[in-house]
Scaffold this motif. Structure first.
Motif, short mmCIF file in Angstrom:
data_model
loop_
_atom_site.label_atom_id
_atom_site.label_comp_id
_atom_site.label_asym_id
_atom_site.label_seq_id
_atom_site.Cartn_x
_atom_site.Cartn_y
_atom_site.Cartn_z
N HIS A 240 70.83 23.42 31.41
CA HIS A 240 69.60 24.51 31.16
C HIS A 240 68.78 24.93 30.19
CE1 HIS A 240 72.14 26.81 34.85
NE2 HIS A 240 72.78 27.09 33.58
N ALA A 241 68.98 24.26 28.95
CA ALA A 241 67.13 24.23 28.17
C ALA A 241 66.47 23.33 28.23
CB ALA A 241 67.94 24.40 26.76
N ARG A 242 66.81 22.07 29.16
CA ARG A 242 65.62 20.88 28.99
C ARG A 242 64.85 21.05 30.05
NH1 ARG A 242 68.35 16.87 27.31
NH2 ARG A 242 66.98 15.30 28.84
N ASP A 243 63.58 20.87 30.13
CA ASP A 243 62.53 20.39 31.22
C ASP A 243 62.98 18.96 31.73
OD1 ASP A 243 60.30 21.24 32.52
OD2 ASP A 243 59.66 19.35 31.63
N SER A 244 63.57 17.77 31.08
CA SER A 244 63.19 16.77 31.67
C SER A 244 64.81 16.52 32.66
CB SER A 244 63.45 15.29 30.76
OG SER A 244 64.20 14.75 31.65
N PRO A 245 65.00 16.01 34.21
CA PRO A 245 65.75 16.32 34.43
C PRO A 245 66.74 14.62 34.51
CG PRO A 245 64.18 15.10 35.26
CD PRO A 245 63.87 15.63 34.21
N MET A 246 65.96 13.85 33.03
CA MET A 246 66.82 12.35 33.05
C MET A 246 67.16 12.70 31.65
SD MET A 246 66.00 10.53 35.49
CE MET A 246 64.91 9.81 36.32
N LEU A 247 68.76 12.42 31.27
CA LEU A 247 69.07 12.73 29.88
C LEU A 247 69.85 10.71 29.33
CD1 LEU A 247 70.99 13.76 27.82
CD2 LEU A 247 72.92 13.61 29.65
N ASP A 248 69.08 11.09 28.32
CA ASP A 248 69.09 9.28 27.63
C ASP A 248 70.37 9.46 26.85
OD1 ASP A 248 68.64 6.66 26.35
OD2 ASP A 248 66.36 7.58 25.29
N ALA A 249 71.20 9.83 27.50
CA ALA A 249 72.37 9.90 25.95
C ALA A 249 72.81 8.88 25.35
CB ALA A 249 73.55 10.12 26.92
N ALA A 250 72.31 8.17 25.08
CA ALA A 250 72.42 6.99 23.97
C ALA A 250 71.03 6.96 23.07
CB ALA A 250 71.69 5.82 24.77
N ARG A 251 70.22 7.93 22.80
CA ARG A 251 69.67 8.39 22.32
C ARG A 251 68.97 9.57 22.15
NH1 ARG A 251 68.40 3.88 25.39
NH2 ARG A 251 67.43 2.06 24.45
N GLU A 252 69.74 10.37 22.62
CA GLU A 252 69.12 12.22 22.36
C GLU A 252 69.58 12.67 21.37
OE1 GLU A 252 68.00 14.07 25.54
OE2 GLU A 252 67.30 12.45 26.81
N ALA A 253 69.80 13.59 20.65
CA ALA A 253 70.66 14.74 19.43
C ALA A 253 71.00 15.41 20.87
CB ALA A 253 69.52 14.78 19.04
N LEU A 254 72.60 14.94 20.74
CA LEU A 254 73.33 15.49 21.36
C LEU A 254 75.20 16.26 20.63
CD1 LEU A 254 73.72 13.59 24.87
CD2 LEU A 254 72.67 15.86 24.52
N PRO A 255 75.32 17.27 20.93
CA PRO A 255 76.36 18.02 20.30
C PRO A 255 77.52 16.79 20.15
CG PRO A 255 76.07 19.38 22.17
CD PRO A 255 75.08 18.18 22.29
N ARG A 256 78.54 17.45 19.59
CA ARG A 256 79.18 15.39 19.89
C ARG A 256 81.03 16.40 19.07
NH1 ARG A 256 77.67 10.52 16.66
NH2 ARG A 256 74.85 10.84 16.57
N ALA A 257 81.68 15.92 20.22
CA ALA A 257 83.85 16.41 19.87
C ALA A 257 84.72 14.88 18.64
CB ALA A 257 83.32 16.78 21.33
N SER A 258 85.27 15.32 18.63
CA SER A 258 86.02 15.20 18.30
C SER A 258 87.02 14.43 19.54
CB SER A 258 87.20 15.27 17.50
OG SER A 258 88.47 14.94 17.02
#
Length: 412
Positions: A240-258
């Motif tokens: 919801h918070a982002r403007d771009s409809p594309m997610l570069d998951a390898a490079r963008e800062a994302l939360p992480r989980a164990s």
């Protein structure tokens, strides 16, 4: 040696008056345009928010704006201000605004910069009256200490900060223009009203449910996420918070989980489309991102998401990101979503939708055009963020007197 500035007060340097109290049951007179709190943004007047109200001859004499008046929000975002530059040939102001008019030639551009500096620096709460709604009363506002540089130094500081403001406003206008162009492209290309050169074949109906499978999600709270674990996590709030409809998951800062919390979660692949499945705002219904890259350690769909994996022979990579902007897709979602305060999208709802779509070659061509439009806006946003950072740094140096501009007689 740099000499410190003398200190005056707002009331010593400015006439400060609240505007006209509007009361539809009692106001009489001639209909006149007026500026209210909503119309005053930082450094500019939103003319689309200008209203009309009846004013008497006395009101007209008392509340008419002059070129160079500084309008300041008394409530809401306290201190937010803009300079009136005769954007309309005749205009007035209402009670939620202080009108500041210099008594002795104080530079209103400097005053506007100080208002923003005080706002970001948390100065106004010391002068605010808190009832049901916080507001800045005139008697406290006029007592606020005000630095008093020489007229030459005021003008120089005001000029420098105005130059940066002009750049910021120009970038904002360019972004708004590009966004309008992008919206037009989406409307035309995603409906087939306009076809790109070389494409003329008929579009066909596609039942999404026939060509989709879904990736298992895992619901974790923000408290369960971290910044050190290897696996990335896509949270609906981040969609919801982002403007771009594309997610570069390898490079963008994302939360992480164990990994121990992700045993039952599926791993996302390039081309997967991840929807936020709840929204409090109708505009957020169907909000989604298409995954364009994945890190080696993996990325998983998280809380309140639906991860759809469409057959690539039917929906091309790059095009899926724009499904959310296809009018028939949005209209169907809005018609079928469940809930009142919170609007919920489901897998079965997405699977039930039938769309009229071009072949994958035309989809790729459309996606290329729309992606270019997105990139242009993203570049301008970066420039805007940098300009704002420059302005913030300048204000911290110039308005605190730590850095003095040459040629203003500021040293002795």
């Amino acid at each position: 040696m740099t000499q410190p500035w003398p200190v005056s007060t707002v009331g010593e340097q400015f006439e400060v008056h609240l505007g006209k109290m509007l009361d539809s049951a009692r106001n009489v007179g001639f209909p006149k345009p007026y500026v209210g709190n909503r119309a005053v943004q930082w450094g500019w007047i939103d003319l689309s928010a200008v209203g009309v109200a009846p004013l008497t001859q006395s009101d007209i004499r008392r509340f008419r704006l002059r070129n160079g008046d500084l309008l300041v929000c008394e409530g809401g975002e306290i201190g937010r201000g803009a300079i009136w530059r005769d954007q309309l040939s005749e205009c007035y102001y209402q009670k939620a605004l202080h009108r500041m008019r210099p008594k002795n030639g104080y530079d209103v551009r400097l005053m506007l910069a100080l208002l923003e500096y005080w706002s970001t620096g948390g100065v106004f709460p010391n002068y605010v009256t808190q009832t049901s709604i916080a507001h800045l009363p005139r008697d406290k506002f006029i007592e606020m200490p005000l630095p008093l540089p020489s007229a030459a130094e005021q003008a120089r500081i005001g000029e420098v900060i105005q130059d940066v403001n002009d750049l910021i406003h120009a970038l904002r206008r360019m972004i708004a223009k590009k966004q309008a162009i992008r919206q037009g492209l989406r409307q035309q290309l995603l409906t087939g009203r306009t076809r790109l050169p070389g494409y003329s074949g008929s579009w066909r109906e596609v039942s999404l449910g026939r060509y989709v499978s879904y990736v298992n999600t895992v619901a974790l709270s923000r408290a369960q996420l971290d910044g050190e674990s290897p696996v990335r996590y896509v949270h609906y709030g981040d969609i919801h918070a982002r403007d771009s409809p594309m997610l570069d998951a390898a490079r963008e800062a994302l939360p992480r989980a164990s990994s121990t919390l992700l045993r039952n979660a599926g791993r996302l692949k390039v081309g997967d489309l991840v929807f936020a499945d709840v929204s409090e705002d109708p505009d957020g219904v169907g909000k989604s991102v298409e995954v364009t890259s994945v890190p080696d350690v993996g990325v998983v769909p998280g809380l309140h998401t639906i991860a759809a994996r469409f057959e690539k022979a039917v929906l091309a990579d790059g095009f899926k990101a724009y499904l959310q902007f296809v009018p028939s897709f949005r209209e169907t979602l809005h018609r079928l979503v469940v809930g009142t305060k919170v609007l919920a999208t489901t897998r079965s709802l997405i699977s039930s939708i039938t769309l009229t779509l071009p072949n994958v070659d035309e989809q790729r061509a459309i996606a290329s055009v729309l992606t270019d439009a997105d990139r242009e806006i993203a570049v301008l946003r970066v420039r805007l963020a940098k300009a704002r950072d420059v302005k913030q740094g300048m204000m911290q140096e110039l308005l605190a007197g730590r850095t003095r501009l040459p040629g203003t007689g500021s040293t002795a």
